[in-house]
Design an enzyme around this catalytic site. Structure first.
Site, PDB file in Angstrom:
ATOM      1  N   SER A   3       0.778  -1.198   0.139  1.00  0.00           N
ATOM      2  CA  SER A   3       0.077  -0.213  -0.047  1.00  0.00           C
ATOM      3  C   SER A   3       0.856   1.243   0.123  1.00  0.00           C
ATOM      4  O   SER A   3       1.716   1.327  -0.898  1.00  0.00           O
ATOM      5  CB  SER A   3      -0.760  -0.133   1.162  1.00  0.00           C
ATOM      6  OG  SER A   3      -2.052   0.887   1.064  1.00  0.00           O
ATOM      7  N   ASP A  50      -8.656  -4.219  -6.762  1.00  0.00           N
ATOM      8  CA  ASP A  50      -8.224  -3.396  -5.307  1.00  0.00           C
ATOM      9  C   ASP A  50      -8.852  -2.023  -5.328  1.00  0.00           C
ATOM     10  O   ASP A  50      -8.922  -1.229  -6.471  1.00  0.00           O
ATOM     11  CB  ASP A  50      -6.696  -3.274  -5.218  1.00  0.00           C
ATOM     12  CG  ASP A  50      -6.103  -2.803  -4.022  1.00  0.00           C
ATOM     13  OD1 ASP A  50      -6.973  -2.315  -3.212  1.00  0.00           O
ATOM     14  OD2 ASP A  50      -4.993  -3.082  -3.760  1.00  0.00           O
ATOM     15  N   HIS A  92      -6.652  -6.412  -0.583  1.00  0.00           N
ATOM     16  CA  HIS A  92      -5.779  -5.233  -0.546  1.00  0.00           C
ATOM     17  C   HIS A  92      -4.567  -6.005   0.220  1.00  0.00           C
ATOM     18  O   HIS A  92      -4.699  -6.133   1.478  1.00  0.00           O
ATOM     19  CB  HIS A  92      -6.328  -4.081   0.107  1.00  0.00           C
ATOM     20  CG  HIS A  92      -5.164  -2.938   0.040  1.00  0.00           C
ATOM     21  ND1 HIS A  92      -4.847  -2.327  -1.094  1.00  0.00           N
ATOM     22  CD2 HIS A  92      -4.818  -2.254   1.072  1.00  0.00           C
ATOM     23  CE1 HIS A  92      -4.001  -1.512  -0.564  1.00  0.00           C
ATOM     24  NE2 HIS A  92      -3.773  -1.428   0.660  1.00  0.00           N
TER      25      HIS A  92
END
Length: 549
Positions: free
Chosen positions: A203, A468, A497
């Site tokens: 991320s 995602d 995710h």
């Protein structure tokens, strides 16, 4: 939601490639972890001193906490594997424990597993913008289509939150940014005794990892970017958040459809529209009468947002919604009730998130821009749009570099009666003057233009799920374009995710071969989706661990 340095200006962003001399990193002395870390004796901890401002490497230092478990097979050891789970505002101090999980065991033989709390997080020069009790105040409201009065209330809260960040962090506030996170990472590499860095970021960790690759391509050994942030300077961070809103709506639709297909189990409706109506009914009821006095529409939305992050939440959230609407509130209480014990950590994480994203890039200052853009997006993507806007709105009221430099100078003047303050005052005054001149000549600088020249960076591995929501798939394509020679593994038809070493053996095979043997697949390869959740399925603790926003 899930962000160039010439002489490291106060705002931390620049388009220049030059940098001040790198400070010397001292080897970390590892020992027992502090009790507050809640880590077992198998983990050792240490502290890393880094400059607050890399333009003044001999100035104020801050200390980052670091954790480690050494490779379990000394004869196979390849070095240290450093992990960052994202955020901004997330810590990886627990990462060394991952080595005990079966899917990580081969890597644990070859690598020291190293976690750390980035600047501002946990005990690493902790940042705070608000009293945790006020931050965790419940119940709260959430409106998919807010009226003018609600918008006025949220604007006032955002202004006050930004003021709180300035009051609590003072002159240090501008130095919490992605450029400094990347430089801290290089200090960590050196302090671990590693000539080159082996890094895995998820991320937000992919963004400052890409910043690192741009600044220090010659220091990279291997890098995995898992669930990729779009690094385009025009996307960081305002437009990335608008893109998230659309992607979360699609993922929310995936969950609605799954619940509808299992109506015999949950009795929430046989179509997406019917399940949405059930959710809206629950939000309306909780707005009028909060459950247990603490769970309002805001807590409901926060809990159900997690369905967009990880499929593992799908059965339990469906069970909670069904139970609440059919007379059994216990599952919703268990899943949505705010945890008083976690209030300080949640406030700290949000403060770091806000500071990094606000410091990294220019944000619209005009409320009319926010109102227009979010109203337009909410017409097609109402689920998350306005809550995301409120989370980021403090950036509209954030102090600019000149104001921060002036505040730093004021603080230095107040310290001037201290015997050792003379040189400090000279340095700070010079810095403030340079900032003013730089702003006058160049205006507000944008984020670093992430990219490397062909051959400058070893092959790196990108992992992305096609659906995602937190880091929409086009971001992976953009980063691959900017890092020549990189390989992209796509999990088709999936939206969880954080893909690596999860429930897809195909993805895990590529990630393991890369970290153990340096093998990269073709330019682009594809894996089938993981299996859909089964109603009644219990999620594991590992599945609950989300990469940062």
């Amino acid at each position: 939601m899930v962000t160039a340095l010439a002489t490291a200006p106060a705002g931390g962003a620049t388009g220049a490639a030059a940098a001040p001399p790198a400070p010397v990193a001292h080897r970390i002395e590892f020992g027992r972890c502090a009790a507050v870390e809640h880590l077992p004796s198998s983990v050792e901890c240490g502290r890393l001193a880094v400059p607050l401002d890399y333009a003044r490497p001999d100035g104020k230092k801050i200390h980052l906490t670091v954790s480690r478990i050494r490779a379990t097979a000394r004869g196979e050891r390849q070095g240290a594997l450093v992990f960052n789970p994202g955020g901004p505002g997330a810590s990886s101090m627990e990462f060394p424990l991952y080595g005990a999980l079966p899917k990580w065991s081969k890597l644990a033989r070859a690598y020291d597993f190293v976690g750390y709390a980035p600047r501002g997080v946990g005990r690493s020069a902790p940042l705070s913008c608000q009293d945790p009790k006020e931050f965790a105040k419940a119940p709260s409201d959430s409106r998919m289509h807010p009226d003018a009065a609600f918008k006025r209330q949220k604007r006032a809260e955002a202004k006050e939150y930004a003021r709180g960040c300035v009051r609590r962090a003072g002159a240090d506030l501008p130095y919490y940014n992605s450029i400094n996170n990347a430089r801290d990472l290089d200090m960590l590499r050196a302090a671990l005794g590693e000539k080159k860095l082996t890094f895995m970021g998820a991320s937000y960790g992919t963004y400052f990892g890409a910043v690192y690759a741009t600044l220090f391509p010659g220091h990279v050994r291997r890098m995995i970017f898992d669930s990729v942030v779009n690094p385009s300077p025009r996307k960081i961070w305002y437009r990335n958040n608008l893109d998230q809103d659309v992607a979360f709506e699609r993922r929310w639709g995936d969950w609605l459809g799954w619940v509808a297909r299992h109506d015999k189990q949950y009795h929430l409706g046989t179509t997406k529209k019917a399940v949405q109506h059930s959710y809206d009914k629950a939000a309306y009821k909780l707005r009028r009468k909060p459950l247990n006095g603490k769970i309002g529409a805001g807590q409901l939305q926060s809990a159900f947002l997690k369905t967009g992050y990880n499929d593992a939440f799908w059965p339990m959230r469906a069970e909670a919604l069904s139970g609440y609407l059919h007379g059994d509130p216990k599952p919703l209480l268990a899943q949505a009730l705010p945890r008083a014990a976690g209030a300080a950590a949640d406030e700290n994480s949000n403060a770091v998130y806000t500071a990094v994203e606000c410091n990294d890039a220019p944000w619209p200052r005009d409320w009319g821009t926010w109102d227009r853009d979010n109203t337009e997006i909410a017409r097609i993507a109402p689920f998350e749009t306005w809550d995301n806007a409120w989370m980021n709105l403090p950036c509209a009221y954030w102090p600019d570099r000149s104001a921060s430099a002036a505040a730093e100078l004021d603080a230095a003047v107040r310290r001037a009666d201290h015997p050792a303050a003379g040189q400090d005052l000279v340095d700070v005054a010079g810095h403030a003057a340079r900032t003013q001149v730089d702003d006058a000549l160049h205006g507000r600088r944008g984020p670093l233009d992430v990219h490397t020249e062909p051959g400058a960076l070893p092959p790196v591995l990108l992992l992305a799920a096609e659906r995602d929501a937190a880091t929409p798939y086009p971001g992976a394509l953009e980063l691959q374009r900017r890092l020549p020679g990189s390989s992209l593994v796509t999990e088709n038809g999936a939206g969880t995710h954080g893909v690596a070493f999860n429930d897809n053996a195909c993805v895990n095979k590529y990630a393991e071969a890369y970290l153990l043997h340096g093998k990269v697949p073709a330019h682009k390869v594809y894996c089938g989706p993981r299996a859909e959740p089964v109603p009644g399925q219990q999620a594991t603790r590992a599945q609950h661990a989300l990469p940062g926003k």
